[in-house]
Design an enzyme around this catalytic site. Structure first.
Site, PDB file in Angstrom:
ATOM      1  CG  MET A   9      44.195  26.515 -54.607  1.00 35.59           C
ATOM      2  SD  MET A   9      44.181  24.753 -54.963  1.00 35.59           S
ATOM      3  CE  MET A   9      45.417  24.149 -53.840  1.00 35.59           C
ATOM      4  N   PRO A  10      42.115  29.599 -51.521  1.00 34.34           N
ATOM      5  CG  PRO A  10      40.992  31.608 -51.824  1.00 34.34           C
ATOM      6  CD  PRO A  10      41.630  30.477 -52.572  1.00 34.34           C
ATOM      7  CG  PHE A  11      40.295  25.362 -46.353  1.00 35.27           C
ATOM      8  CD1 PHE A  11      39.783  24.229 -46.951  1.00 35.27           C
ATOM      9  CD2 PHE A  11      40.167  25.508 -44.978  1.00 35.27           C
ATOM     10  CE1 PHE A  11      39.156  23.248 -46.193  1.00 35.27           C
ATOM     11  CE2 PHE A  11      39.533  24.539 -44.212  1.00 35.27           C
ATOM     12  CZ  PHE A  11      39.033  23.411 -44.828  1.00 35.27           C
ATOM     13  CG  PHE A  49      38.898  24.098 -51.620  1.00 29.36           C
ATOM     14  CD1 PHE A  49      38.472  22.856 -52.055  1.00 29.36           C
ATOM     15  CD2 PHE A  49      39.986  24.698 -52.229  1.00 29.36           C
ATOM     16  CE1 PHE A  49      39.138  22.200 -53.084  1.00 29.36           C
ATOM     17  CE2 PHE A  49      40.657  24.054 -53.261  1.00 29.36           C
ATOM     18  CZ  PHE A  49      40.236  22.805 -53.685  1.00 29.36           C
TER      19      PHE A  49
END
Length: 73
Positions: A9-11, A49
């Site tokens: 999940m990239p942030f 995100f």
């Protein structure tokens, strides 16, 4: 696409000075970063995100001075 990639999940945290970025500009930043991660890294937009932090110019320093002071010059 491999399973490991799907689980990540990239942030992304964008910090800008609080000087009137509009809701539309922020929407475009969020969409643009999401699209970029999908296009370049194959990241799922549904699990990407993007946070935008707006910082007062008194709290952002460059070269030993606040942005507020630099802008006064």
């Amino acid at each position: 696409m491999n399973r490991k990639r799907e689980r990540t999940m990239p942030f992304v945290n964008i910090r800008i000075t609080r000087e009137g970025a509009t809701a539309e500009q922020k929407r475009r930043l969020i969409q643009g970063v999401t699209d970029l991660l999908a296009d370049v890294l194959g990241k799922n937009p549904k699990t990407t995100f993007v946070i935008i932090d707006e910082v007062d110019t008194d709290n952002w320093g460059i070269g030993g001075e606040s942005v507020t002071e630099l802008r006064k010059k």
